[in-house]
Design an enzyme around this catalytic site. Structure first.
Site, PDB file in Angstrom:
ATOM      1  N   ASP A 184       2.537   3.479  -3.932  1.00 44.15           N
ATOM      2  CA  ASP A 184       3.963   3.564  -3.662  1.00 44.15           C
ATOM      3  C   ASP A 184       4.389   5.011  -3.946  1.00 44.15           C
ATOM      4  OD1 ASP A 184       6.539   3.030  -2.970  1.00 44.15           O
ATOM      5  OD2 ASP A 184       6.768   1.273  -4.245  1.00 44.15           O
ATOM      6  N   TRP A 185       5.601   5.323  -3.572  1.00 41.94           N
ATOM      7  CA  TRP A 185       6.116   6.707  -3.622  1.00 41.94           C
ATOM      8  C   TRP A 185       5.984   7.291  -5.041  1.00 41.94           C
ATOM      9  CZ3 TRP A 185       8.924   9.189   0.508  1.00 41.94           C
ATOM     10  CH2 TRP A 185       9.505  10.406   0.141  1.00 41.94           C
TER      11      TRP A 185
END
Ligand code: BGC
Length: 756
Positions: free
Chosen positions: A315-316
């Site tokens: 994820d980011w």
């Protein structure tokens, strides 16, 4: 090495503005660190394509050939994802990226159409040594331009086929815009509606979420990823993100292995079986080991037990966050933990780019692991046909956005997802010639009906409830806003009361702004702000019947609202066709058929509250709340209709059977009213005594079907004992125990017995 990386950077000017790129090509021949990493000679015989460029060869052969030609730099670059274009995700605002290596594995694509993609792709394909195309990903969560209802609403439709049609529309639009890969579906189970991301999943039930997740994967990807209009799916967030403590986002989660296997893993397993190309590792710390550094979940379960041969993307910034989470002391250690745990692609923090070479040299990461990760990413690129078709044809937008058939799908899904929670005195459906007072902050609102993660949706594409209702009513609809979504300004109340007094019925449109749910949007209470409730109480004094129309991204605490309203229609955030869909349900053009997939608590204080809990040691009479009822306001599976469905007796083909038998349970349902409608028969199983205690009931099957007025139909559920009556332990091992089970449908409970 750093110097060489910099030499390999492609300078892109004005990328943030999405302007045409200039600058020189980045491709310098890699430095060839270590003999095994020397670049392999390219084929000089121009008439003979290199094996990896030969589309007639199997993907595995092409992957191996390409891998054998790659330098270490080229391999590492494949494991990184940057952003391209204007990042409009408010939670992830970062430095503007103006240097992107054209060998990068992937880009998060913030473009409206394919032109920026094509310009960047050209650099990768035509101006790098091996010409490896870039994979373009984006959050196409519930539509790209044709925004349809939020996933929580989609679940409430209980119609995975229709959800699949909507995903096809989303894939088609996204594909035309130059997107190869969506970060969807989100299959996180959520049982705490304070957590804003409950909007992004299908609700509280693992089985229902599995069905919708699998349907979405199949619809996005189609049968062949290289066909036009198909894009790769990504199951997220792996795993347990929905268990965020107290509903706050990004915080640790406390999940036992048993609960992991019972509740959080099943939808991922179903998505993998459906062929999901990729998985996104989660932000949350799973009882001590963050999802993005979790060897057990990413390698032992996903890749070894389930044989997933796609790749895992972070994820980011999830890799760098291993530092804040107290695991890694610096970026290098974070990269080490992540890749060794099985995380293949680093999203935007570029720690793999910065540290993998040193980690390899120090023996802290193996070349086998790096090669494995690269293989997985290349495999998807070949499967998507990117080597043959790296560019997207730039067609006029009018040919692919908001097409009539796409809007029709969005409207059908919006209609089917709406849940009628209350309808005292049959105040609904409305007569078309009655005088409606349309009141409330959501009544003429467009942008908030889009919900969170609205892709490239625009407020002006949305038909408001006001416009939708005016379209179908025979007398014009009177309007007053009454109040804003929150605050304390009651100056609009008087006008609202006046408009209400001159009408036959009040339709009061309340709800949440779109940024009150979604990522980083937790609320401490799930009641609507007091001003909205006060508006309802004030209007109630007019004595007019009141229909409350709710548009929101989570289950709500309706303690004050529900008793005061005559009817309550939950419309969620219904997307671009929200207005017409609401109007159709309110006036009986559509018989409401949505059913809740999240429990509505009696008050926020009941959270977490969900239907498939385990039984208490002092059932029923003790352990209850002193101040409120201990049962929820509206349970999972609940929803009213304008017609009556009469259920016959549930019958079973055999009430005693062995594990190798199949038995069929049936129930005949008759539409006993005078309006056509869609009924969903929900089949639950209860295993009352087991060596590992089971929930009070578990959804195992459902079927939704149109029943015309007066029509009857026999719904069936074929029980496969191993699939439907077994359970897993905390190691993921499956067991089945002989004994009694119950099949539960509506208020019926039928005993069946599994013998040795
Ligand atoms: C979200 C993901 C999303 C990613 C890329 C993250 O902040 O948690 O769901 O896919 O950003 O936009």
């Amino acid at each position: 090495m750093k110097r060489n990386f910099i030499a390999c950077f492609l300078l892109l000017t004005s990328l943030a503005a999405g302007a045409k790129q200039q600058g020189e090509t980045s491709m310098t021949l890699p430095d060839g660190n270590g003999s095994s990493r020397e670049p392999v000679e390219l084929n000089r015989n121009k008439r003979q394509p290199l094996p990896y460029k030969d589309a007639t060869l199997p993907v595995e052969t092409r992957v191996e050939d390409l891998l054998s030609r790659m330098t270490l730099y080229e391999k590492i670059a494949q494991l990184n994802q940057y952003t391209l274009g204007n990042n409009d995700n408010v939670n992830n605002i970062d430095e503007v990226v103006d240097k992107i290596p054209s060998e990068t594995g992937s880009l998060i694509y913030f473009g409206d159409n394919a032109s920026l993609r094509n310009a960047m792709q050209k650099k990768a394909v035509e101006e790098t040594r091996l010409g490896i195309p870039i994979l373009f990903g984006f959050d196409v969560i519930h539509g790209f331009r044709t925004v349809y209802p939020i996933p929580l609403a989609i679940g409430a439709s209980w119609n995975p086929g229709l959800a699949g049609e909507a995903c096809r529309v989303a894939a088609m639009e996204a594909w035309h815009a130059g997107i190869d890969w969506t970060f969807s579906p989100m299959v996180d189970i959520a049982r705490d509606a304070r957590w804003g991301r409950i909007a992004e999943g299908y609700g509280e039930d693992p089985y229902l979420t599995s069905v919708f997740g699998a349907a979405s994967v199949k619809a996005y990807q189609g049968d062949d990823l290289s066909e036009p209009g198909n894009i790769a799916a990504c199951l997220k967030h792996y795993v347990g993100y929905g268990a965020s403590e107290a509903g706050r986002d990004y915080v640790p989660t406390e999940i036992s292995r048993q609960t992991l296997w019972d509740t959080y893993l099943p939808p991922f397993e179903a998505g993998i079986k459906a062929g999901a190309a990729t998985v996104m590792s989660s932000f949350n710390n799973i009882s001590g080991i963050p999802g993005s550094a979790n060897h057990y979940t990413m390698t032992e379960v996903l890749k070894e037990k389930w044989n997933h041969d796609g790749f895992v993307v972070a994820d980011w910034n999830a890799v760098v966050q291993l530092i804040s989470q107290g695991m890694a002391k610096d970026g290098k250690e974070a990269a080490m933990y992540a890749i060794n745990a099985g995380l293949d692609m680093d999203m935007v923090d570029n720690l793999y780019m910065q540290h993998l070479e040193a980690l390899l040299n120090e023996g802290k990461v193996s070349m086998e692991r790096v090669d494995d990760a690269v293989r997985r990413i290349l495999k998807l690129k070949f499967e998507l046909g990117l080597f043959e078709n790296p560019y997207t044809e730039e067609k006029p937008e009018s040919e692919w956005v908001l097409l009539p058939e796409s809007l029709e799908t969005a409207r059908n899904l919006a209609e089917e997802s709406m849940v009628l929670l209350k309808n005292d005195g049959d105040v609904l459906p409305l007569e078309k010639d009655c005088k409606v007072a349309l009141i409330g902050p959501m009544a003429r609102n467009q942008k908030d009906l889009l919900g969170s993660w609205f892709g490239r949706g625009r407020a002006e594409d949305v038909t408001s409830i006001y416009d939708g209702l005016n379209e179908v009513m025979e007398t014009s609809v009177a309007y007053a806003p009454g109040c804003d979504f929150d605050g304390s300004d009651t100056s609009g109340f008087a006008e609202a009361v006046r408009v209400a007094s001159e009408s036959d019925v009040v339709v009061l449109c309340l709800g949440e702004k779109r940024n009150w749910s979604g990522e980083n949007a937790s609320r401490s209470t799930i009641a609507l702000p007091g001003i909205q409730e006060d508006l309802l109480m004030t209007l109630k004094e007019t004595g007019k019947p009141i229909v409350v129309v709710l548009s929101n991204g989570r289950s709500l605490d309706l303690t004050r609202i529900s008793p005061a309203a005559d009817a309550v229609l939950e419309t969620w955030q219904p997307g671009v066709m929200g207005g017409p869909a609401v109007a159709s349900v309110l006036t009986g053009g559509t018989n409401p058929s949505g059913r809740l997939t999240v429990t509505f608590p009696y008050t926020t204080g009941q959270i977490p509250v969900y239907y498939n809990h385990r039984e208490s040691g002092r059932r029923g009479s003790q352990g209850l709340y002193q101040d409120i009822p201990s049962t929820p306001m509206y349970e999972f599976g609940y929803g009213l209709s304008y017609t009556d469905y009469e259920y016959g007796q549930v019958t079973v083909s055999a009430d005693s059977f062995t594990v190798n038998d199949r038995i069929t349970a049936s129930v005949t349902v008759r539409n006993a009213g005078d309006m056509d409608g869609k009924e969903t028969v929900q089949w639950y199983i209860c295993d009352p005594y087991s060596s590992l205690t089971r929930p009070v009931k578990e959804l195992k099957h459902f079927e939704k079907r149109l029943l015309k007025a007066g029509e009857e139909y026999t719904f069936t559920f074929e029980i496969d004992p191993m699939r439907d009556l077994s359970f897993v332990n905390g190691e993921g091992e499956r067991f089945i125990e002989p004994g009694d089970f119950y099949i539960m449908v509506k208020d019926q409970k039928v005993r069946i017995t599994l013998t040795e």
